[in-house]
Structures are given as structure tokens and as C-alpha cells.
Design a protein around this motif. Structure first.
Motif, PDB file in Angstrom:
ATOM      1  N   ARG A  78     -30.434 -24.342  52.092  1.00 36.12           N
ATOM      2  CA  ARG A  78     -30.559 -25.580  51.315  1.00 36.12           C
ATOM      3  C   ARG A  78     -31.765 -26.423  51.789  1.00 36.12           C
ATOM      4  N   GLY A  79     -32.609 -26.750  50.842  1.00 33.06           N
ATOM      5  CA  GLY A  79     -33.757 -27.590  51.138  1.00 33.06           C
ATOM      6  C   GLY A  79     -34.926 -26.866  51.772  1.00 33.06           C
ATOM      7  N   LYS A  80     -34.777 -25.588  52.051  1.00 33.58           N
ATOM      8  CA  LYS A  80     -35.848 -24.839  52.705  1.00 33.58           C
ATOM      9  C   LYS A  80     -36.363 -23.681  51.847  1.00 33.58           C
ATOM     10  N   GLY A  81     -35.453 -22.927  51.263  1.00 33.05           N
ATOM     11  CA  GLY A  81     -35.869 -21.781  50.474  1.00 33.05           C
ATOM     12  C   GLY A  81     -34.926 -20.615  50.683  1.00 33.05           C
ATOM     13  N   ILE A  82     -35.471 -19.412  50.660  1.00 30.81           N
ATOM     14  CA  ILE A  82     -34.637 -18.209  50.812  1.00 30.81           C
ATOM     15  C   ILE A  82     -35.216 -17.318  51.911  1.00 30.81           C
ATOM     16  N   GLN A  83     -34.341 -16.493  52.466  1.00 34.12           N
ATOM     17  CA  GLN A  83     -34.759 -15.468  53.412  1.00 34.12           C
ATOM     18  C   GLN A  83     -34.192 -14.132  52.985  1.00 34.12           C
ATOM     19  N   VAL A  84     -34.922 -13.074  53.310  1.00 37.13           N
ATOM     20  CA  VAL A  84     -34.427 -11.728  53.070  1.00 37.13           C
ATOM     21  C   VAL A  84     -33.322 -11.443  54.086  1.00 37.13           C
ATOM     22  N   VAL A  85     -32.209 -10.910  53.616  1.00 35.74           N
ATOM     23  CA  VAL A  85     -31.095 -10.578  54.503  1.00 35.74           C
ATOM     24  C   VAL A  85     -31.433  -9.305  55.273  1.00 35.74           C
ATOM     25  N   SER A  86     -31.362  -9.383  56.578  1.00 33.71           N
ATOM     26  CA  SER A  86     -31.634  -8.208  57.398  1.00 33.71           C
ATOM     27  C   SER A  86     -30.386  -7.340  57.490  1.00 33.71           C
ATOM     28  N   LEU A  87     -30.573  -6.062  57.726  1.00 30.53           N
ATOM     29  CA  LEU A  87     -29.466  -5.124  57.840  1.00 30.53           C
ATOM     30  C   LEU A  87     -29.200  -4.828  59.311  1.00 30.53           C
TER      31      LEU A  87
END
Length: 231
Positions: A78-87
Motif C-alpha cells: 500500500r502506497g508503494k507499489g508492487i513486488q514480484v513474489v519470490s519462490l
């Protein structure tokens, strides 16, 4: 007058008209950037940045990201953006395991059910790989490799199996070693193993097709993913 309910399935043989929306295009482009490691896990990407890169408004980008979140590719901050989910290790092991068994089933069913057109399609994929054994474009090599495996899955004429393997292959790309096609010896081994699988399918030898698919995946895991694969 024909009621709408009686039209159900009327066009099923031919498909329906589809419009590729901005959301669909954004979804595909962002997903490919994740799969081919253009976006890195642990890095925060703002939605504004994605909108600028894609040249579209915020709404379709957000809709695409929400779908990718459901599929386990990204998470919102929230308020920052998105990140790729690591496996993690367990998730990678699960993907390797399920791919091994899906590919075996796929090869067996393809050998039993493949039409002349299916065999020709698989052969075409193999020939494309043979003509590009040492391409410097790593993404292109991956696309050809997975195109071969998807052609086999399509030849099973089992839509659910195809969808499952298609999804598994996508997730597999997220951790597959980028050095796989930089090694000429390994690339040659892959081509030889693909040829063995194709020969078995084209001659409708289901038992051999399954064995060759299993051998190919196990060899591939040991060649490039030994740090993840535990038998």
C-alpha cells in the motif's frame, strides 16, 4: 424468434469474437517481464512506473496486477507499489515435481492420440530448435523450448492437462537457470532428448514417450537445477 438460451453453444465449434483489451495486453506484458526476469523479486515497482512504461492509464494496469496477484506472481504494498513474489525452496520443489509427472502423462497421451497435424506441429517446433541451437537471444531459446513442450501437451487433446502444464511451465521460468542455453553441450543434449521424445510420439510408442520425457526432465534438473531438485 430464437431465444438467447437456445443459442448456447451455437458458436462453440468456431469460437467467439474476442477483443484484446488494454488490461489483457498489460497482463501479458507484465507477466512476461516477470517470467523472463526483467522484473526482479525484492524490487518495488510503482504503478505509475508501469503505466508510463506501457503507455496506458492506471485502471487497466491495476486490473492486470490484481489478476497477477491472484495467480501468485505479485503482491501489493500500500502506497508503494508492487513486488514480484519470490519462490521458496519448497515451492520450487513442488513445481519441479509436478512438471515431471505432467510431462510424462502428456507424452504418453500425445503418443496415443496425436493426429498427423499434431505430429507435424511438434516436428516443426523441433526443427526450429535445431536451426537455432546457439542463439544469443536467451528468451528466444526458452520460447522455442517451451513451445515444443506445449505442442506435445496440445496433442493430448486434454484441455485441462494443457492448462495445468501451461501454467506450470510459466512458473518454471521464474527460477530456471539463464545459463542453460549458454552451454553448447547442454543445448545439444536438450535437442537430442527432444528428438527422442518426438520419435516416440510420431511412432505412437506411448511407453517410450513417457520414459523419454521422464529422462529428459530429470537430466534437465540435474544439469541446471541440482540445487533445487531432490529425488
Amino acid at each position: 424468434m430464437v431465444e438467447s438460451g437456445s443459442m448456447r453453444g451455437f458458436f462453440s465449434e468456431y469460437g467467439r469474437i474476442e477483443t484484446v483489451t488494454y488490461k489483457d495486453q498489460a497482463y501479458q506484458l507484465i507477466k512476461e517481464a516477470i517470467l523472463y526476469q526483467k522484473f526482479q523479486a525484492g524490487v518495488t515497482y510503482s504503478q505509475e512506473f508501469l503505466c508510463q512504461e506501457l503507455g496506458i492509464s492506471r485502471t487497466p494496469v491495476r486490473e492486470a496486477l490484481l489478476e497477477l496477484q491472484k495467480e501468485g506472481y505479485v503482491q501489493f504494498f500500500r502506497g508503494k507499489g508492487i513486488q514480484v513474489v519470490s519462490l521458496d525452496q519448497d515451492s520450487i520443489q513442488d513445481i519441479l515435481e509436478i512438471r515431471l509427472y505432467l510431462e510424462q502423462i502428456s507424452a504418453v497421451l500425445a503418443a496415443k492420440r496425436a493426429s498427423i497435424e499434431d505430429v507435424a506441429s511438434i516436428r516443426e517446433c523441433l526443427e526450429q530448435q535445431q536451426h537455432n541451437p546457439d542463439s544469443e537471444n536467451i528468451d528466444f531459446c526458452y520460447r522455442l523450448d517451451h513451445k515444443f513442450h506445449r505442442a506435445i501437451a496440445k496433442a493430448t487433446h486434454n484441455k485441462h492437462l494443457f492448462q495445468m502444464l501451461n501454467s506450470t511451465l510459466d512458473h518454471y521460468l521464474r527460477f530456471e537457470m539463464l545459463s542453460i542455453y549458454n552451454n553448447v553441450k547442454d543445448a545439444s543434449a536438450i535437442l537430442n532428448e527432444h528428438s527422442e521424445i518426438y520419435d516416440a510420439i510420431s511412432t505412437h510408442n506411448a511407453e517410450k514417450a513417457g520414459e523419454m520425457a521422464k529422462m529428459h526432465l530429470r537430466n534437465a534438473y540435474h544439469r541446471t537445477l541440482s540445487q533445487y531438485w531432490k529425488e
